[in-house]
Write an enzyme that holds these catalytic residues in place. Structure first.
Site, PDB file in Angstrom:
ATOM      1  N   ALA A 108       0.841  -1.211   0.000  1.00  0.00           N
ATOM      2  CA  ALA A 108       0.000   0.000   0.000  1.00  0.00           C
ATOM      3  C   ALA A 108       0.875   1.259   0.000  1.00  0.00           C
ATOM      4  O   ALA A 108       1.950   1.239   0.603  1.00  0.00           O
ATOM      5  CB  ALA A 108      -0.905   0.013   1.226  1.00  0.00           C
ATOM      6  N   PRO A 109       0.440   2.317  -0.690  1.00  0.00           N
ATOM      7  CA  PRO A 109      -0.838   2.468  -1.386  1.00  0.00           C
ATOM      8  C   PRO A 109      -0.896   1.871  -2.788  1.00  0.00           C
ATOM      9  O   PRO A 109      -1.943   1.865  -3.407  1.00  0.00           O
ATOM     10  CB  PRO A 109      -1.006   3.995  -1.455  1.00  0.00           C
ATOM     11  CG  PRO A 109       0.392   4.531  -1.486  1.00  0.00           C
ATOM     12  CD  PRO A 109       1.206   3.592  -0.638  1.00  0.00           C
ATOM     13  N   GLY A 110       0.233   1.381  -3.315  1.00  0.00           N
ATOM     14  CA  GLY A 110       0.120   0.653  -4.579  1.00  0.00           C
ATOM     15  C   GLY A 110       0.971   1.189  -5.722  1.00  0.00           C
ATOM     16  O   GLY A 110       0.821   0.726  -6.858  1.00  0.00           O
ATOM     17  N   LYS A 112       4.169   0.750  -6.462  1.00  0.00           N
ATOM     18  CA  LYS A 112       4.997  -0.272  -7.126  1.00  0.00           C
ATOM     19  C   LYS A 112       4.126  -1.407  -7.661  1.00  0.00           C
ATOM     20  O   LYS A 112       4.479  -2.031  -8.663  1.00  0.00           O
ATOM     21  CB  LYS A 112       6.082  -0.771  -6.178  1.00  0.00           C
ATOM     22  CG  LYS A 112       7.067   0.349  -5.903  1.00  0.00           C
ATOM     23  CD  LYS A 112       8.184  -0.022  -5.010  1.00  0.00           C
ATOM     24  CE  LYS A 112       8.904   1.233  -4.541  1.00  0.00           C
ATOM     25  NZ  LYS A 112       8.073   2.113  -3.672  1.00  0.00           N
ATOM     26  N   GLU A 130      -0.941  -6.084   1.863  1.00  0.00           N
ATOM     27  CA  GLU A 130      -0.709  -5.001   2.825  1.00  0.00           C
ATOM     28  C   GLU A 130      -1.277  -5.436   4.168  1.00  0.00           C
ATOM     29  O   GLU A 130      -2.424  -5.849   4.257  1.00  0.00           O
ATOM     30  CB  GLU A 130      -1.390  -3.710   2.335  1.00  0.00           C
ATOM     31  CG  GLU A 130      -1.505  -2.617   3.373  1.00  0.00           C
ATOM     32  CD  GLU A 130      -0.151  -2.139   3.942  1.00  0.00           C
ATOM     33  OE1 GLU A 130       0.811  -1.974   3.177  1.00  0.00           O
ATOM     34  OE2 GLU A 130      -0.084  -1.947   5.173  1.00  0.00           O
ATOM     35  N   ASP A 157      -0.226 -10.654   7.481  1.00  0.00           N
ATOM     36  CA  ASP A 157       1.089 -10.423   8.062  1.00  0.00           C
ATOM     37  C   ASP A 157       2.094 -11.236   7.225  1.00  0.00           C
ATOM     38  O   ASP A 157       1.756 -12.341   6.781  1.00  0.00           O
ATOM     39  CB  ASP A 157       1.074 -10.934   9.512  1.00  0.00           C
ATOM     40  CG  ASP A 157       2.332 -10.529  10.241  1.00  0.00           C
ATOM     41  OD1 ASP A 157       2.281  -9.533  10.970  1.00  0.00           O
ATOM     42  OD2 ASP A 157       3.377 -11.215  10.050  1.00  0.00           O
ATOM     43  N   ASP A 174       9.205  -3.862  -0.410  1.00  0.00           N
ATOM     44  CA  ASP A 174       9.416  -2.412  -0.279  1.00  0.00           C
ATOM     45  C   ASP A 174       9.148  -2.117   1.202  1.00  0.00           C
ATOM     46  O   ASP A 174       8.045  -1.742   1.584  1.00  0.00           O
ATOM     47  CB  ASP A 174       8.439  -1.681  -1.203  1.00  0.00           C
ATOM     48  CG  ASP A 174       8.720  -0.196  -1.275  1.00  0.00           C
ATOM     49  OD1 ASP A 174       9.900   0.191  -1.171  1.00  0.00           O
ATOM     50  OD2 ASP A 174       7.760   0.586  -1.428  1.00  0.00           O
ATOM     51  N   ARG A 204      12.917  -5.129  12.188  1.00  0.00           N
ATOM     52  CA  ARG A 204      11.619  -5.511  11.613  1.00  0.00           C
ATOM     53  C   ARG A 204      11.800  -5.963  10.163  1.00  0.00           C
ATOM     54  O   ARG A 204      11.176  -6.926   9.716  1.00  0.00           O
ATOM     55  CB  ARG A 204      10.648  -4.332  11.701  1.00  0.00           C
ATOM     56  CG  ARG A 204       9.298  -4.629  11.079  1.00  0.00           C
ATOM     57  CD  ARG A 204       8.278  -3.562  11.392  1.00  0.00           C
ATOM     58  NE  ARG A 204       8.659  -2.279  10.833  1.00  0.00           N
ATOM     59  CZ  ARG A 204       7.961  -1.161  10.965  1.00  0.00           C
ATOM     60  NH1 ARG A 204       6.849  -1.155  11.667  1.00  0.00           N
ATOM     61  NH2 ARG A 204       8.359  -0.039  10.425  1.00  0.00           N
ATOM     62  N   CYS A 227      13.039   3.624   1.354  1.00  0.00           N
ATOM     63  CA  CYS A 227      13.216   5.038   0.988  1.00  0.00           C
ATOM     64  C   CYS A 227      14.015   5.715   2.102  1.00  0.00           C
ATOM     65  O   CYS A 227      13.654   6.791   2.573  1.00  0.00           O
ATOM     66  CB  CYS A 227      11.882   5.720   0.730  1.00  0.00           C
ATOM     67  SG  CYS A 227      10.816   5.838   2.160  1.00  0.00           S
TER      68      CYS A 227
END
Ligand code: SAM
Length: 445
Positions: A108-110, A112, A130, A157, A174, A204, A227
């Site tokens: 999310a949000p989509g 990629k 997601e 998950d 991502d 994580r 990022c």
């Protein structure tokens, strides 16, 4: 503008990779870029320059109001940070089967995912996942608007993917990260950043990678990206992968301004050196052989004859139709096969194309069908002006000529959604959650 966090500035200043150009650029305006949906209307923008590593992507001179452009809602383009679009060039280098099985794990949000679906072009299957439910709904909305028939959305998950071992030819991770690339656009990101959180993100990310490791096929790819400029979340995580799993780092295509990470695995796109907000990307290939002789069990698909859907346009893309709980769906046969194998293992938000709800005769069409570019009923369309289109997307109803029944509304020939025309008025069927929330300006043409 608020100041950058001191430990972050110190880390960048002491790094041999990054320099003051990065810190200076974080205080400048972020570039605006969009990627077109080549299957839909190509909107005319004041384009300045194309994005070197992604066909059909451009930088815009200024930020228009995307919300007030009906073609944005129709899925004709997606505003996306230019660095992220680099995965387009990476995907082109992969040695994938004819029908790749792909997972976008943190989707999310989509951004990629829409890029991935364009790349797959209705071949194979894309499962976009997601973990956060509200974000999964937004993801499903964006996938619907992009209009392909081989995409499924889950809300799971990462550890749930242990139930589907040895399945994917490609997993895009991502990863949720400390978001230093957001420092330029989102001032809140500066306040939220902390050393502890960056450390937490790194751990994580390792957990997420480990959770999905078994679901990658031998020779399957892991495209890992963030990022952020934090080596602990990037190249140090790659070192950890190489130590703990049988995999190899793959070559990546090169473009001007890309910086090789400090351990020679992947690349950074940094503001100041590239026209991006910041992106890290590395490609790995799994080398481990999967040991299991358990054959996956296929769940029964309740196929529906395509006779019922004869009025739908099919632009040479084969579809299979199926029914679940009085709802009709369509999907490419290959993607449906994969869905049938893993159906019970995951929590599905979107299964291929949601065609409509079952009625005594036929079905009531759904928005997902309206936005699909290869499979929609265009026999009864009504073309709207820009003002009408925005009113429709706002959830309004207004005088509109037409005969009784379901009608597909279009703007500049591109479909927006359905109404139920009642002769003298209509019911607006555009989904409530997708509607434009702002007050529409009175001066819309
Ligand atoms: N790939 C997306 C795109 O291009 O539009 C952006 C993804 S964003 C960098 C990371 C995503 O990971 C967020 O949507 C976030 O909700 C999700 N996420 C957060 N915690 C997670 C976890 N523990 N496991 C998996 N995903 C998580």
């Amino acid at each position: 503008m608020s100041v950058l966090p001191t430990p972050f500035v110190e880390r960048i200043k002491s790094s041999t990779l990054f320099d003051d150009k990065l810190l200076a650029a974080l205080d400048e305006e972020a570039p605006i870029s969009i990627r077109f949906n080549t299957k839909k209307t190509l909107q005319a923008f004041n384009e300045t320059q194309s994005v070197a590593w992604c066909e059909s992507a451009f930088y815009l001179k200024e930020r228009p109001s995307f919300t007030l452009d009906p073609l944005f809602h129709a899925g004709c383009y997606y505003p996306q940070e230019a660095g992220s679009m680099y995965i387009h060039s990476v995907l082109k280098t992969l040695d994938l089967p004819e029908n790749p099985v792909a997972l976008d794990l943190c989707a999310a949000p989509g951004g990629k995912s829409t890029l991935l679906t364009s790349f797959l072009d209705n071949k194979g299957i894309l499962i976009s996942n997601e973990v956060i439910r509200t974000r999964a709904n937004i993801l499903a909305e964006n996938i619907s608007k992009w209009g392909y028939s081989n995409c499924f959305v889950t809300c799971n998950d990462p550890k749930d993917f242990k139930k589907v071992p040895n399945l994917f030819d490609l997993i895009l991770i991502d990863a949720p990260c400390s978001g230093e690339g957001m420092f330029r656009k989102d001032i809140k990101a500066r306040a939220e950043w902390s050393l502890e959180n960056a450390q937490h993100c790194s751990l994580r990310q390792r957990r997420i990678i480990a959770d999905v490791w078994d679901s990658i096929k031998e020779d399957g790819y892991i495209l890992y990206s963030t990022c952020t400029f934090n080596p602990a979340e990037n190249e140090e995580n790659v070192s950890w992968m190489l130590e703990n799993f049988d995999c190899e780092v793959c070559e990546l295509p090169l473009f001007e301004g890309m910086l090789k990470d400090s351990l020679n695995y992947g690349y950074y796109f940094t503001p100041g050196t590239t026209a991006t907000e910041g992106f890290y990307c590395v490609l790995l290939q799994k080398k481990e052989v999967f040991k299991s002789n358990k054959k996956p069990k296929t769940n029964k698909t309740n196929f529906v004859s395509s006779q019922l859907f004869q009025s739908l346009i099919d632009e040479k893309i084969e579809h299979a139709f199926f029914e679940e709980n009085d709802n009709y769906f369509a999907a490419t046969p290959f993607s449906l096969d994969i869905y049938s194998i893993i159906d019970k293992s995951l929590f599905w938000i979107k299964r291929g194309v949601f065609v409509g709800t079952k009625q005594k005769k036929g079905f009531n069409p759904e928005i997902d069908l309206a936005l699909n570019f290869s499979l929609r009923n265009t026999s009864e369309t009504i073309e709207l002006t820009k003002k009408e289109a925005l009113q429709y997307l706002h959830g309004d109803t207004f005088p509109l000529e037409g005969t009784i029944g379901f009608k597909l509304l279009t703007y500049k020939g591109e479909t927006l959604g359905y109404i139920k025309h009642l002769g003298n008025r209509f019911n607006n069927l555009f989904p409530k959650e997708w509607r434009i929330r702002m007050n529409l300006p009175t001066d819309i043409i």
